[in-house]
Design a protein around this motif. Structure first.
Motif, PDB file in Angstrom:
ATOM      1  N   GLU A  50       0.882  -1.175  -0.141  1.00 19.97           N
ATOM      2  CA  GLU A  50       0.087  -0.041   0.050  1.00 19.97           C
ATOM      3  C   GLU A  50       0.846   1.306   0.004  1.00 19.97           C
ATOM      4  O   GLU A  50       0.425   2.396  -0.212  1.00 19.97           O
ATOM      5  N   LEU A  51       2.198   1.092   0.064  1.00 22.36           N
ATOM      6  CA  LEU A  51       2.955   2.169   0.254  1.00 22.36           C
ATOM      7  C   LEU A  51       3.071   2.686  -1.189  1.00 22.36           C
ATOM      8  O   LEU A  51       2.688   2.082  -2.250  1.00 22.36           O
ATOM      9  N   GLU A  52       3.431   4.168  -1.384  1.00 25.82           N
ATOM     10  CA  GLU A  52       3.944   4.613  -2.606  1.00 25.82           C
ATOM     11  C   GLU A  52       4.908   3.949  -3.524  1.00 25.82           C
ATOM     12  O   GLU A  52       5.928   3.354  -2.547  1.00 25.82           O
ATOM     13  N   PRO A  53       5.099   3.652  -4.468  1.00 23.46           N
ATOM     14  CA  PRO A  53       5.976   2.733  -5.313  1.00 23.46           C
ATOM     15  C   PRO A  53       7.353   3.022  -4.990  1.00 23.46           C
ATOM     16  O   PRO A  53       8.316   2.080  -4.756  1.00 23.46           O
ATOM     17  N   PRO A  54       7.830   4.410  -4.861  1.00 29.08           N
ATOM     18  CA  PRO A  54       9.118   4.760  -4.640  1.00 29.08           C
ATOM     19  C   PRO A  54       9.810   4.121  -3.200  1.00 29.08           C
ATOM     20  O   PRO A  54      10.821   3.666  -2.762  1.00 29.08           O
ATOM     21  N   ASP A  55       8.803   4.447  -1.966  1.00 33.75           N
ATOM     22  CA  ASP A  55       9.096   3.897  -0.706  1.00 33.75           C
ATOM     23  C   ASP A  55       9.223   2.350  -0.739  1.00 33.75           C
ATOM     24  O   ASP A  55       9.840   1.689  -0.029  1.00 33.75           O
ATOM     25  N   ARG A  56       8.196   1.659  -1.293  1.00 36.30           N
ATOM     26  CA  ARG A  56       8.093   0.232  -1.392  1.00 36.30           C
ATOM     27  C   ARG A  56       9.382  -0.460  -2.119  1.00 36.30           C
ATOM     28  O   ARG A  56      10.016  -1.290  -1.587  1.00 36.30           O
TER      29      ARG A  56
END
Length: 398
Positions: A323-329
């Motif tokens: 569920e995180l933003e793609p960059p954070d994930r």
């Protein structure tokens, strides 16, 4: 036959008379021709019965003699016969050099017989023969060339048919078909042992590059097969050779991705080996470039062999993470991957990621919080490792 030399009606009449007289001696000329061939090579007597060879030699020499004195614009029966002879000899397996030798030997024999008949009797007839020498030898050269061309074309076609038959046998083995004598026929055609250690290599076709695939190397023999969606290599392992040798032989020659099966005990098991090699290939991420061994990818192979369970594993382990933003994930998963690759060393992982050691620890703690799992617990570590593999593979993880 090259261009027939322009000749007068009188010359043609004398040449025709000489050829007609020579035809009456044809049986003895054929006998001498057959004797010379047998003296030159015993192979002539091995590929065809003597009587059949004699009859065919008689036909060829008769047509050749008739051609010498034939009108300039008459059909080239000698070339048609030479083409037929070239095709027959290729199918019968006579070496090409012996076919050409037979034509030239017959040419010398006919020419010598013509000269012998004219010498000392009619100087005028001898002069006609000498003026016709270029034409006669052009005819012999053209016949040999026509036979050679037909021979080579037939040989190529026979080789293509043989290759197609062997490829069909190999395909049947790789598909796991079970038919009486299939493995034995393939072994005989491919010159491979029916029983013995084998492995199969499968390369993804869209990454294929124009590199030289190994064929014979360090006790290994490779037989490659191009398919619509991949390239398959059957590897016969020599004494003392194992999968390490296969991987070394492929290194630098196959850019991957690809998979190597475990060793199987014979040609009849190539179907199972191919499926296992394909499973090894499926453990490679879309951007992978390595050729990997299944026996070194077993946990990941278990994941990819059950895609539905793999998707559930990703959702269960990484649910909150997804569920995180793609960059954070991506940062967290990259850190986990580096940490696992460095065997749990945060310092080495930091060096690979170009960050501080504490940054690695902080990211891993956040990952543990999001997944409700601890990297210090073996079972949790296994789940997170398998979930990461599943996530990185095509079509898994979303």
């Amino acid at each position: 036959m090259g261009a027939r030399r322009r000749r007068t009606g009188h010359d043609w009449k004398l040449l025709a008379e000489s050829c007609t007289a020579l035809l009456e001696r044809l049986p003895e000329l054929v006998d001498e021709h057959m004797r010379q061939l047998a003296e030159h090579s015993p192979v002539y007597g091995e590929f065809l019965p003597y009587d059949q060879q004699w009859r065919e030699a008689q036909d060829a020499m008769r047509i050749g003699i008739e051609t010498i004195s034939a009108p300039r614009d008459s059909p080239r029966r000698d070339l048609e016969y030479a083409e037929d002879a070239g095709r027959r000899r290729a199918q019968q397996g006579l070496p090409l050099e012996l076919l050409v030798h037979a034509y030239r030997s017959a040419g010398y024999l006919v020419w010598d017989a013509l000269l012998e008949a004219a010498t000392g009797r009619e100087p005028e007839r001898l002069g006609v023969l000498m003026r016709s020498a270029t034409m006669v030898w052009s005819a012999v050269d053209a016949q040999a060339a026509a036979a050679t061309e037909a021979y080579l074309a037939t040989e190529m076609e026979l080789r293509r048919r043989t290759d197609e038959r062997l490829q069909a046998l190999l395909d049947a083995l790789l598909e796991g078909q079970e038919a009486p004598g299939l493995a034995a026929r393939a072994a005989a055609g491919l010159d491979l042992p029916e029983r013995g250690p084998y492995a199969v290599v499968v390369l993804r076709s869209e990454r294929r590059e124009p590199l030289r695939r190994p064929v014979e190397e360090a006790g290994l023999r490779f037989v490659w097969r191009m398919r619509a969606d991949c390239e398959v290599g059957v590897v016969a392992l020599g004494p003392g050779q194992g999968l390490d040798g296969v991987a070394r032989a492929l290194d630098g020659r196959c850019s991957g991705p690809g998979g190597i099966s475990p060793v199987v005990a014979g040609l009849a098991e190539l179907g199972r080996a191919r499926r296992l090699a394909e499973l090894a290939l499926r453990t490679c991420a879309p951007d992978a470039s390595a050729v990997v061994r299944l026996d070194q990818r077993m946990p990941t192979a278990l994941v990819v062999s059950q895609p539905e369970l793999a998707s559930r594993l990703v959702a269960d382990v990484f649910g909150a993470l997804l569920e995180l933003e793609p960059p954070d994930r991506a940062v967290l998963l990259e850190t986990l991957d580096a940490w696992l690759s460095c065997e749990g060393s945060a310092g080495r992982a930091a060096g690979r990621l170009y960050c501080h050691r504490n940054t690695v620890f902080n990211r891993l703690r956040r990952l543990e919080q999001l997944t409700s799992r601890s990297l210090a617990r073996p079972r949790d570590l296994i789940e997170m490792t398998l979930a990461l593999d599943a996530y990185r593979l095509a079509g898994v993880g979303g």
